[in-house]
Design an enzyme around this catalytic site. Structure first.
Site, PDB file in Angstrom:
ATOM      1  CD  GLU A   1      -1.359  -2.360   2.038  1.00  0.00           C
ATOM      2  OE1 GLU A   1      -2.180  -3.097   2.594  1.00  0.00           O
ATOM      3  OE2 GLU A   1      -0.117  -2.557   2.077  1.00  0.00           O
TER       4      GLU A   1
ATOM      5  CB  CYS B   1      -0.931   0.210   5.180  1.00  0.00           C
ATOM      6  SG  CYS B   1       0.768  -0.100   4.616  1.00  0.00           S
TER       7      CYS B   1
END
Length: 133
Positions: A52, A86
């Site tokens: 991510e 993330c």
């Protein structure tokens, strides 16, 4: 562009010699651009990056700032969600309604929103009124 295909292709390029756990991510911006990322491990374990984060970096490097949808793909029987770090990184560029999709190699497994994935998230609104030195 199909987010699943972009994330799956990015996953194939993951650098995961230590864990063997490859992850791919794809981000679609509100204006339709798509960016992929993969996890990159490092022998000094905390220095690696998540898929991510790689997709976010590619998006930011291209000048985009608003995420509409994210897809994360990983192998295994369990559904893999973005890690806590993330989630916060994604929230920086997401609205509460941003769609987060978790997928296995066989396709989509679960779908949620940023608000449900990270309730009570810390955002720039918390900084309003603060004095910055």
């Amino acid at each position: 562009m199909n987010l699943f295909e972009v994330a799956l292709a990015a996953r194939e390029n993951a650098y995961a010699p230590y864990s063997g756990f490859k992850v791919g991510a794809a981000i679609r911006t509100r204006d339709g651009q798509v960016f992929g990322g993969c996890n990159v491990e490092n022998a000094a374990y905390p220095q690696g990056t998540c898929a991510e984060a790689g997709a976010i970096a590619a998006m930011a490097a291209a000048g985009a700032r608003e995420i509409a949808e994210v897809l994360v793909v990983a192998g295994g029987d369990m559904t893999v969600t973005p890690c806590g770090g993330c989630r916060q990184k994604l929230s920086e560029f997401s609205g509460d309604d941003t769609v987060i999709v978790m997928a296995g190699l066989d396709g989509e497994r679960e779908r949620t929103t940023m608000a449900d994935l990270l309730p009570g998230r810390f955002s720039v609104t918390h900084l309003d009124g603060e004095k910055h030195d």
